[in-house]
Design an enzyme around this catalytic site. Sequence first.
Site, mmCIF file in Angstrom:
data_model
loop_
_atom_site.group_PDB
_atom_site.id
_atom_site.type_symbol
_atom_site.label_atom_id
_atom_site.label_comp_id
_atom_site.label_asym_id
_atom_site.label_seq_id
_atom_site.Cartn_x
_atom_site.Cartn_y
_atom_site.Cartn_z
ATOM 1 N N GLY A 1 39.257 45.191 36.132
ATOM 2 C CA GLY A 1 37.940 45.380 36.704
ATOM 3 C C GLY A 1 37.448 44.100 37.357
ATOM 4 N N CYS A 2 36.416 44.243 38.158
ATOM 5 C CA CYS A 2 35.914 43.103 38.916
ATOM 6 C C CYS A 2 35.251 42.072 38.006
ATOM 7 C CB CYS A 2 34.955 43.568 40.004
ATOM 8 S SG CYS A 2 33.667 44.704 39.447
ATOM 9 N N TYR A 3 34.368 42.519 37.132
ATOM 10 C CA TYR A 3 33.717 41.555 36.231
ATOM 11 C C TYR A 3 34.731 40.878 35.310
ATOM 12 C CZ TYR A 3 29.012 43.255 37.491
ATOM 13 O OH TYR A 3 27.860 43.577 38.156
#
Lengths: 360, 360, 360, 360
Positions: free
Chosen positions: C172-174
Amino acid sequence: MATADLATAAAAPSPTLAAPIRVGIVGATGYVGGELIRLLAAHPGVELVGLTGRDRRGDPVGDVHPHLATTDLALESELVDDVDAVFLALPHGTAAQRVPELLAHGISIIDQGPDFRLRDASDYPRWYGFEHPHPELLGRAVYGLPELHRAEHIAAAAARAAGTPALIGSPGCYPTATVLALAPLARAGLIEDVVVDAKSGVSGAGREAKAEMLYAEVNESVRAYGVFSHRHTAEMEQELDLDGLDFLPHLIPMTRGILAACHIRPTRPLSQAELDELYAAAYADEPFVTVVDAPPATGHVLGSNHARVFVRADARTGRVLAIGVIDNLVKGAAGQGVQAFNLVFGLDETAGLSALPLAP
Amino acid sequence: MATADLATAAAAPSPTLAAPIRVGIVGATGYVGGELIRLLAAHPGVELVGLTGRDRRGDPVGDVHPHLATTDLALESELVDDVDAVFLALPHGTAAQRVPELLAHGISIIDQGPDFRLRDASDYPRWYGFEHPHPELLGRAVYGLPELHRAEHIAAAAARAAGTPALIGSPGCYPTATVLALAPLARAGLIEDVVVDAKSGVSGAGREAKAEMLYAEVNESVRAYGVFSHRHTAEMEQELDLDGLDFLPHLIPMTRGILAACHIRPTRPLSQAELDELYAAAYADEPFVTVVDAPPATGHVLGSNHARVFVRADARTGRVLAIGVIDNLVKGAAGQGVQAFNLVFGLDETAGLSALPLAP
Amino acid sequence: MATADLATAAAAPSPTLAAPIRVGIVGATGYVGGELIRLLAAHPGVELVGLTGRDRRGDPVGDVHPHLATTDLALESELVDDVDAVFLALPHGTAAQRVPELLAHGISIIDQGPDFRLRDASDYPRWYGFEHPHPELLGRAVYGLPELHRAEHIAAAAARAAGTPALIGSPGCYPTATVLALAPLARAGLIEDVVVDAKSGVSGAGREAKAEMLYAEVNESVRAYGVFSHRHTAEMEQELDLDGLDFLPHLIPMTRGILAACHIRPTRPLSQAELDELYAAAYADEPFVTVVDAPPATGHVLGSNHARVFVRADARTGRVLAIGVIDNLVKGAAGQGVQAFNLVFGLDETAGLSALPLAP
Amino acid sequence: MATADLATAAAAPSPTLAAPIRVGIVGATGYVGGELIRLLAAHPGVELVGLTGRDRRGDPVGDVHPHLATTDLALESELVDDVDAVFLALPHGTAAQRVPELLAHGISIIDQGPDFRLRDASDYPRWYGFEHPHPELLGRAVYGLPELHRAEHIAAAAARAAGTPALIGSPGCYPTATVLALAPLARAGLIEDVVVDAKSGVSGAGREAKAEMLYAEVNESVRAYGVFSHRHTAEMEQELDLDGLDFLPHLIPMTRGILAACHIRPTRPLSQAELDELYAAAYADEPFVTVVDAPPATGHVLGSNHARVFVRADARTGRVLAIGVIDNLVKGAAGQGVQAFNLVFGLDETAGLSALPLAP
């Protein structure tokens, strides 16, 4: 009139004054200066009688603040003499030098800068890099956050009516958002540890031409700054009675608004019900603070003196999150100054500050 | 009271009414609806007694417009009966169906949509794609741009006082900026040919979820739309008495504001002095229009009912440029509606509209 | 060819392949899909042979992604059969259902969604609200962050060459921004407690029309969301081997970019020199991670697969700050997927990812 | 080798050069300089051997352009001697003084400023306020818009190979967008009258610290500037062979991108079919110009050397609209310079310019 009567008078504002209060602004050319003009030009109890800016001599205010051209006000290099109050929007260290003379003339001061916010004179060399020239005034100054220091404002109003001009150190923008978010927990001694991670629009950086604040540099980017060294840290530690606060500010691509996310390790487990009660007790009667039950956005308070506070307990981790949002130029600067001014001059605390937020 | 007296009464507004005017808003959930609430909730002569939105039953206004949560108003599905005036913020074609019944109940109407802006009923199928259900009302409706039609507003005020409710077709956002910029030239018959190239913030597109209006689609991009077919063209041609107007709107990455750049080929050479005189004569006494001598920015009027107009002759080419800027949600929609409402109800034209623009 | 040889082959990429790798994208109409097309259409070792989107039948890619019109690609409703690898950009829960059949056809998978990121199947119902239909695949999937799991990628490359298709769960991005910022400290067991406060551009919310993601709602405002409940928390806790992570994401008014500010209480006092050494050791040889000594901005990595990491010790408080920045659509999604794909197919890890960031 | 042979060689680019072309950049610290580094550092046929900026002595490029830190290049105060070509990104009037000496050393010049764009020396005092110090070079310089002047570029390539260094005056950003949109009509003599209304992101204003370009001044506002006096007017009139062009530029709140809307009164009625044919004939073989049939957005070309052109006839008014969009820093500056450089050095015209646009 006795002091007790005066306090009552302050508590029961007189909306229709016989004569307007004569107000000047020193440093009217910056963003906070412009915001003070915007608010005070429309204030029902105020006559704006002097706007000063360096090297200005009768320049129409619209030359500096085009949005205010219709006010037909002008900027001068020197303050007129017969004013009741002066708002100072000056670089740190400058106000401290000018204030004694103004006080000596019986002029009340609302200082929008940091020179009268801190109680401990040693904080000035430590955080701001200058020796305070008048440490004797620090004890007398009122920290201009009515939500925490209303009684001091009312006492200052009484003293002012008795002949002693008031001196207000109007809070910084980050401390306003942060202290409002944390005060109920801090006052109850419930904070074991807190991280304050704040996000600000760039108007807080002022109007001076700096390459790093160009649109093309700020747009579509976010960055932290002032790592472990932001000057507002001192003010937050003072007002929250905390040591070693971990504060980190960020610049985000917007003009106005501050959001302070406060990540708290409480001294003991706290339920949501307990938090709700604590915050309701703190802010139920506050005209400018609303406790909300969904994460607030800075856009919810844009252009207004409103603050929103949100608090949540996390059953999974035992932690607490408190968020405060404000418009940095209003509740974080000019509006907050006007709010304190209203109290000190016995006006309704909300006078000139009733505008609703602007959205979208 | 005779009509002549009423006209005088309208011209000499009564700021302290015995009883506030009871006002409802139909379609209060969109951006124009929210702006009407923002303005009318703070209006000194108005009591907001009914906000309606589809499928709403007592929802706090803060659920829909978080920035207005402190007003403690609520939304209902149906309008209450005893209102003096209703603002309609509805999709085109909808207002036209509801208005006759409201008028029959003696309720004055300020329609923020296009249903009562055009005089020629055939323009509705042509530009809007619907047959107007009540063409007989088009002649009675007042085009709600007081700067061009103040006498009609005052006449409507007189008629209203005599028992005939008023019907205002509040102008579109692009026409407001454009017509204010061009009217002095148009009325003097000095326009041989004109290109109107307009730029708008995206709030004019409304609040409905559309993928093309997502932040990520709009940000850091500009595009034209409505090429040769934008509905507001009809309205501009009507008010400027022009045929075959070349109008092109653009969406730019901002929320509020319209700038209309009008590129004019005049019927004869015009000097800057002549232009200055013409525009000063047109707008010197207007409370909301300022003629400026530097190119105005939409940011100079943000959040306010102000318009700024700029006009320049080019000696090199013999052409003339006129620029108008407004906040599309205030002077281009809700504020303009309130301005017309004030006139029709004999209030000061600026009541509730005195806020200065917000900058930066 | 023996496995050992293959591992060597993977480690020594062959830039000029005899035949390009045939690649498909399922879910090519969203933002991650568009970014995959942008990267893979220019990838020197790839032939894009199938872009699929629901209800699409030969639509030019420019209809959906106007910026990619010059690629002359088209979208279909069904994947072609003979592909070597497929990138999946699908809603959570959807990929898990499709993957087994694709694997059975010998097709390697890079899943951009969360369905193969977590090792503990019970995390899916807990954080994502669905029972994972194929928990048996979770152990086989590689968490596609080469900086932490490069050996697993190379092993997967060897297995793939031996006939077992690879399965990558792309992070995921985070988690990408956060894990890169914290991994050196986490692996050394130096984190006593950490608060992760993250700020994201809105492209991470996808391309679906949602009113809350309209430009006018997002612009000039910041807000927290997913308070105590963001799904990426599970992934960060897994990769950092932490429990009870305090993670708070914010939406800020920009399109691309994530900044994760990680506020650390270390298990013991740490000097800046020690931190510098730790981070240099971790990232000195990484092609896409740069350790910087000034607070990084997301604008420094825009449009690129680069990450920047910053770490500072605070002598005053004993705390440590670590910041990671990425472009959420590249290193936080499509670019990261391509990086893992490169490893799994024995290409140079940077193939197709060499573009420098775009600024201003 | 004879000139004729060389022209053939230039027309048939040699992608794999024996040795890279040695290139310097003078004025590498601004936005155009940064963009040149971004493009040339990744250019397959170029070795960047000298980046100069005032008062720089070995500063890492990352100090000035943080996004380019990974290039490991440095800035010097003086240009190295042995370069084949130099890109100049200097204030107007400065390049004209330096060019003769560089040419005398056999160095080919791509000047990104205006000093070699205009053919008529009298245009310099008139539009730029300086007497051109070397008017004898104006006839020799090639206007660096290959779409209109490709033959001249190829001739310059031949001359260069024969020992005469090339001199390219790379077009301005507004002229690029405008001339591409209008050239097919202009060359066919079909323009009776045209209004060019252009909108630009603020990166075109450069990187110098100016208060009016601060984020807080530019954000959420649009304004016209350079009314009747923008310097690019001369360049557009020259390339379109028009007199008295009505050109108006606007600054809009975005970083990159220019959209030029050209409102045309044609010399005779034009059908859409005729327009389509005209534009297809002009641009069908152009690698960087795409004719589109929906209004193009600047976001469709962000970060790329692509231009999009749109043209429409209006049956109602008899007018024609032509729109051109570019990224002002790529096709409007650095990319365009590289495109001309490629031609002059016999490379593929698209070398180093193949990046697809970045969206969202």
